[in-house]
Design a protein around this motif. Structure first.
Motif, PDB file in Angstrom:
ATOM      1  N   VAL A 271      29.409  59.763 -29.066  1.00 11.66           N
ATOM      2  CA  VAL A 271      28.200  60.586 -29.063  1.00 11.66           C
ATOM      3  C   VAL A 271      27.265  60.042 -27.998  1.00 11.66           C
ATOM      4  CG1 VAL A 271      26.140  61.240 -30.379  1.00 11.66           C
ATOM      5  CG2 VAL A 271      28.380  61.233 -31.485  1.00 11.66           C
ATOM      6  N   THR A 272      26.627  60.955 -27.268  1.00 18.33           N
ATOM      7  CA  THR A 272      25.656  60.547 -26.258  1.00 18.33           C
ATOM      8  C   THR A 272      24.254  60.632 -26.849  1.00 18.33           C
ATOM      9  OG1 THR A 272      27.049  61.310 -24.438  1.00 18.33           O
ATOM     10  CG2 THR A 272      24.694  61.041 -23.985  1.00 18.33           C
ATOM     11  N   LEU A 273      23.518  59.529 -26.741  1.00 16.33           N
ATOM     12  CA  LEU A 273      22.114  59.489 -27.162  1.00 16.33           C
ATOM     13  C   LEU A 273      21.229  59.567 -25.929  1.00 16.33           C
ATOM     14  CD1 LEU A 273      22.032  56.709 -29.938  1.00 16.33           C
ATOM     15  CD2 LEU A 273      22.184  59.190 -30.223  1.00 16.33           C
ATOM     16  N   MET A 274      20.183  60.376 -26.032  1.00 18.01           N
ATOM     17  CA  MET A 274      19.235  60.536 -24.918  1.00 18.01           C
ATOM     18  C   MET A 274      17.846  60.198 -25.429  1.00 18.01           C
ATOM     19  SD  MET A 274      20.562  63.998 -23.022  1.00 18.01           S
ATOM     20  CE  MET A 274      20.110  65.041 -24.412  1.00 18.01           C
ATOM     21  N   SER A 275      17.131  59.387 -24.648  1.00 17.88           N
ATOM     22  CA  SER A 275      15.752  59.022 -25.009  1.00 17.88           C
ATOM     23  C   SER A 275      14.802  59.495 -23.938  1.00 17.88           C
ATOM     24  CB  SER A 275      15.638  57.495 -25.173  1.00 17.88           C
ATOM     25  OG  SER A 275      15.877  56.838 -23.955  1.00 17.88           O
TER      26      SER A 275
END
Length: 934
Positions: A271-275
């Motif tokens: 899963v890609t997390l973006m902040s």
């Protein structure tokens, strides 16, 4: 309102403290410390004036957080005499609530009006002030208060902390009549303080909620056809995956940067997390973290740039997927991803300010727990108690139940050879008394598939998030599994107790109240706690081994039994100190003439050296006693011996650092049942107690004498007449000297315990142990009780003789007649022969006056006294010698003989058995041609 019964002890102790600054053992240590601080500040019990301030923050965050909780407490205590107060960090009262509103009219303003400052430096020992000083929940009862005005009250107080910073924001305090004290109040006040702290945390989280609202407001403006359904819960990710994502999201928030990271999950998906930054309408700046969930056959790759930490990629060149408030969302392409250009994120993971959030709170609490564990685990050198301290630290802050299993070898102090085969349940501790686990003391048999055995075999921590799927654990606990699961126990961490490469046992942590399973952070915390506890357990094990060895040596060097004698009836006790074995000893030594010697001694110090030195001194004392020396001379010889031992151990180097054994003390007593006289001397030892038959107790005024080893000073003797049935009580200083009580008070306790007439020595020992022995003795205790008996005068025969050889035959006739009266005709011939030789020697080689004495006790003792100090010497006579065979004859006819010196000369004595057995003494073949004529 007066003092209740429970206050009498503290009240008397408080009066004593105010008089001379000392208090008895009945005062709790934190109260005594507070009294001492109050006194050092110059406070007076009748003059503790509290300052009043109007500078109160009545609209601050503490009052806002506590308001609803104070309302609930007021409703709970309605109709009672309870006074609930809220103070700030200075100790100034902000609010007061009363169970009975009419109390406001009856109480002094200082107890009813907000604004008074109860800090310890103003009010002395009180609830609010002591809670601020001790930084924990405390109780102060009645006479424990320093101020006179509070003597009839009791209070419970607990600090209120900011959950984020850990700083004490204020104090919650319950005040109530002393008679209404109840342990349940500790639970109520603790839960109320926790509720206030949660509300303080909610105030801090309000900023994060504002950020969340800003995010939601923007996300609602995204066209419906651009939104993707679902989120973390509906994405097919299990709780393990979600925990990993939340932990990584915390790292992203802390970095406070635009970034994207690809996270591999336990389920195998990525899963890609973006902040991205986000700003609330009030201007609070924070970070939002979202997840992009690719299909199962896809892989969302993110290329790391050199300027970012591994796994992170800057998004400065990317268009916001969810823009800041007021901006239209645009496409959010991520280089190298199969996501469509206009695709938004699938789910919100976390929003917050950098460094703030529940993970930060949890991390701080873990650090607090570890910090506290470093001071609360290992406070004693007891293996079981150290294991209990580990369990007490973990419940309830880490786990709801803890079990600790240790091998029997570790409990004994030995190193375990195969821990899995010798485990015993040592500790069971939990949030409920009815812990759903096998009880303490049972042997633990582990099945091959259990987490505990895997933990032992691999020497590593085993995490079982869901016990319902841990088949090995269920099979191991099949009898008890249903009961355990009925308590909602659902998650387990089992940790090996490793110290210096040895597995000492296992600790198992169970969770029940919190529905979420244990995670990796919990496992790390459990490992850290167990590692610290294992070192302490190993130290305690090593101490237990040494203590057991020293105690075994000590007991082996003490008398294993006492010789048969009729002079005194004996009872004794030996109790080692809790923290170590010392050099206390006692002995009972039969002497010639039916006398007996009683010895009690103490080598200062603890450990192997003290025990070994004790054995040397006891052996020396017995040897000196065999010389029939008076008490002062025995102590002189012991004094010289200790001096020589000191010089030998220290050597010629005064700076060697080796300490001597100066400080040994001794009390030496000789009792003569024929005269009922007791002669004693002491070397720095406690005086004995004399209990007369009517129960009167006296401590004789016996010259103290210096401790053994000092040298150069004489010892003095004292003589006392003791009626038959009197008791001599000898003891070491551990019985009456204790840091928690006064010496004179202890001596008075001993006097009261002994003041009973005609009591057997065994009962006297029991009474002294029950009444005088400290609850936790810091020094060894040796106790020797001897009840005296007198030799019947009809069993004593005495003849005074002039130095005339012609009278020997008349003595033989008189002795024969007396033996017939005693029924000892069988040994008459041997006794006549023996006495003839002794009397002839006294007449030939000694000086007058000459006295013959027979003592009929367990043996028949023949004594011949004369005025000469020259001792006879046993030797082998040559064939050509005309004499020199007399003492050889005496030695063959008796079982023991010797010389005892007196102030007027000497006594030659010989003990003969009452029956002459074949081959025994008196049954030898004697050539009467070799015996000089009498």
């Amino acid at each position: 309102m007066g003092l209740v019964a429970d206050d009498l002890g503290p009240a008397l102790a408080r009066e004593q403290f105010l008089l001379d600054g000392t208090a008895g053992k009945g005062v709790r240590s934190l109260i005594l410390s507070s009294w001492e601080r109050s006194r050092s500040l110059g406070l007076s019990p009748d003059g503790c004036e509290l300052p009043y301030t109007q500078d109160l923050d009545l609209d601050g965050r503490l009052v806002l957080a506590a308001g609803p909780v104070m309302d609930r407490l007021q409703a709970r205590f309605a109709g009672t005499k309870m006074n609930v107060s809220l103070a700030d960090g200075r100790g100034a009262v902000l609010q007061r609530r009363f169970g009975d509103p009419s109390l406001v009219m009856r109480l002094d303003p200082i107890q009813s009006v907000p604004g008074f400052v109860f800090a310890e430096k103003y009010g002395g020992t009180n609830g609010i002030g002591l809670a601020l000083a001790e930084r924990r929940l405390i109780n102060v009862y009645g006479a424990e208060h320093f101020a006179e005005r509070s003597q009839s009250n009791a209070c419970s107080a607990i600090p209120i902390r900011d959950p984020l910073s850990g700083r004490i924001e204020g104090v919650l305090c319950f005040g109530y009549p002393r008679a209404d004290a109840d342990v349940e109040l500790d639970v109520v006040i603790s839960r109320a303080a926790e509720a206030i702290e949660r509300r303080l945390l909610e105030q801090s989280s309000a900023r994060e909620r504002a950020l969340l609202q800003a995010y939601l407001d923007v996300s609602r403006s995204v066209p419906a056809d651009e939104k993707r359904p679902g989120g973390l819960v509906t994405s097919g990710l299990d709780w393990r995956d979600r925990l990993v994502l939340e932990e990584k999201a915390t790292e992203l928030i802390s970095s406070a940067q635009r970034a994207a990271v690809e996270v591999p999950l336990p389920s195998g998906r990525r899963v890609t997390l973006m902040s991205r930054p986000v700003i609330s309408s009030s201007g609070v700046e924070g970070v939002v973290v979202e997840a992009v969930l690719p299909a199962e056959h896809q892989r969302l790759a993110v290329t790391a740039e050199s300027a970012m930490p591994p796994g992170l990629v800057t998004q400065e060149a990317l268009t916001d997927a969810v823009p800041l408030p007021g901006r239209r969302p645009g496409p959010a392409p991520v280089p190298g991803t199969p996501a469509s250009p206009g695709r938004p994120a699938d789910a919100l993971v976390m929003v917050g300010e950098p460094g703030v959030g529940r993970f930060a709170v949890a991390a701080r609490r873990r650090l607090e727990l570890l910090s506290e564990a470093s001071t609360r685990i290992g406070t004693t050198l007891d293996v079981t108690r150290t294991a209990e301290e580990l369990a007490e630290m973990a419940v309830p802050r880490l786990a709801d139940y803890v079990t600790i299993d240790l091998p029997e070898a570790v409990l004994r102090g030995d190193e375990p050879t195969d821990p899995a085969k010798d485990l015993h349940r040592t500790v069971v501790h939990g949030i409920r008394d009815d812990c759903p686990f096998y009880p303490v003391g049972e042997r633990v048999h582990l099945q091959p598939t259990t987490p505990q055995l895997r933990c032992l075999a691999g020497g590593r921590t085993v995490l079982e998030p869901d016990l319902r799927t841990a088949l090995g654990w269920i099979s191991q606990n099949r009898v008890n599994a249903q009961r355990i699961l009925a308590h909602n126990v659902h998650s387990l961490i089992t940790v090996p107790l490793l110290a210096r490469g040895n597995v000492l046992g296992i600790a198992s942590f169970y969770r029940s109240r919190d529905p979420s399973p244990f995670g990796d952070d919990d496992r790390s915390l459990a490992q850290e706690l167990a590692a610290r506890a294992a070192i302490c357990i190993d130290n305690a094990r090593r101490y237990t081994r040494e203590h057991s060895m020293v105690l075994a040596l000590q007991r082996s060097l003490l008398p294993q039994g006492f010789p048969e004698q009729n002079a005194v009836e004996i009872a004794h006790r030996y109790m080692p100190a809790e923290s170590g074995v010392g050099g206390d000893w006692f002995d009972v030594i039969p002497l010639s003439g039916t006398r007996v010697a009683l010895v009690v001694g103490d080598v200062v110090g603890h450990g192997l050296h003290a025990a070994a030195t004790m054995g040397r001194l006891r052996t020396a004392a017995r040897n000196f006693a065999e010389l029939d020396l008076p008490p002062d001379e025995v102590l002189t010889h012991l004094d010289n011996l200790v001096g020589r031992l000191d010089r030998e151990e220290c050597g010629d180097d005064p700076f060697s650092g080796i300490t001597g054994i100066i400080g040994a003390t001794c009390l030496y007593v000789i009792y003569d049942p024929t005269s009922q006289l007791c002669t004693m001397a002491r070397a720095g030892h406690c005086p004995p107690a004399l209990v007369r038959p009517d129960g009167t107790v006296v401590f004789p005024d016996l010259p103290a004498g210096p401790p053994l080893g000092l040298g150069g000073l004489p010892f003095e003797t004292a003589e006392f007449a003791l009626p038959e049935g009197s008791q001599l009580v000898l003891y070491t200083d551990g019985l009456v000297e204790d840091r928690d009580r006064d010496f004179d008070a202890a001596m008075e306790e001993l006097r009261r315990a002994l003041a009973r007439p005609n009591r057997p020595p065994e009962e006297t020992c029991q009474a002294v142990v029950a009444a005088v022995v400290p609850e936790h003795p810091s020094d060894d205790i040796a106790l020797l009780v001897a009840r005296t008996h007198a030799l019947d005068p009809h069993r004593i025969a005495t003849w005074d003789l002039p130095a005339d050889p012609a009278l020997v035959s008349s003595v033989r006739a008189a002795v024969t007649q007396r033996l017939a009266e005693w029924g000892l005709e069988e040994i008459g011939f041997s006794i006549e022969l023996l006495l003839s030789e002794l009397v002839t020697n006294a007449i030939r080689y000694g000086t007058g006056p000459i006295q013959v004495r027979l003592l009929y006790d367990r043996t028949l003792t023949c004594e011949v006294a004369d005025g000469s100090s020259t001792a006879p010497h046993l030797r082998h006579a040559a064939i050509t010698d005309e004499g020199g065979r007399g003492l050889f004859l005496v030695a063959q006819l008796c079982q023991a003989w010797g010389t005892r010196y007196t102030a007027g000369g000497k006594v030659i004595w010989a003990e003969c058995p009452l029956e002459m057995s074949a081959g025994g003494p008196g049954a030898v073949e004697i050539d009467f041609d070799d015996i000089p004529a009498i």
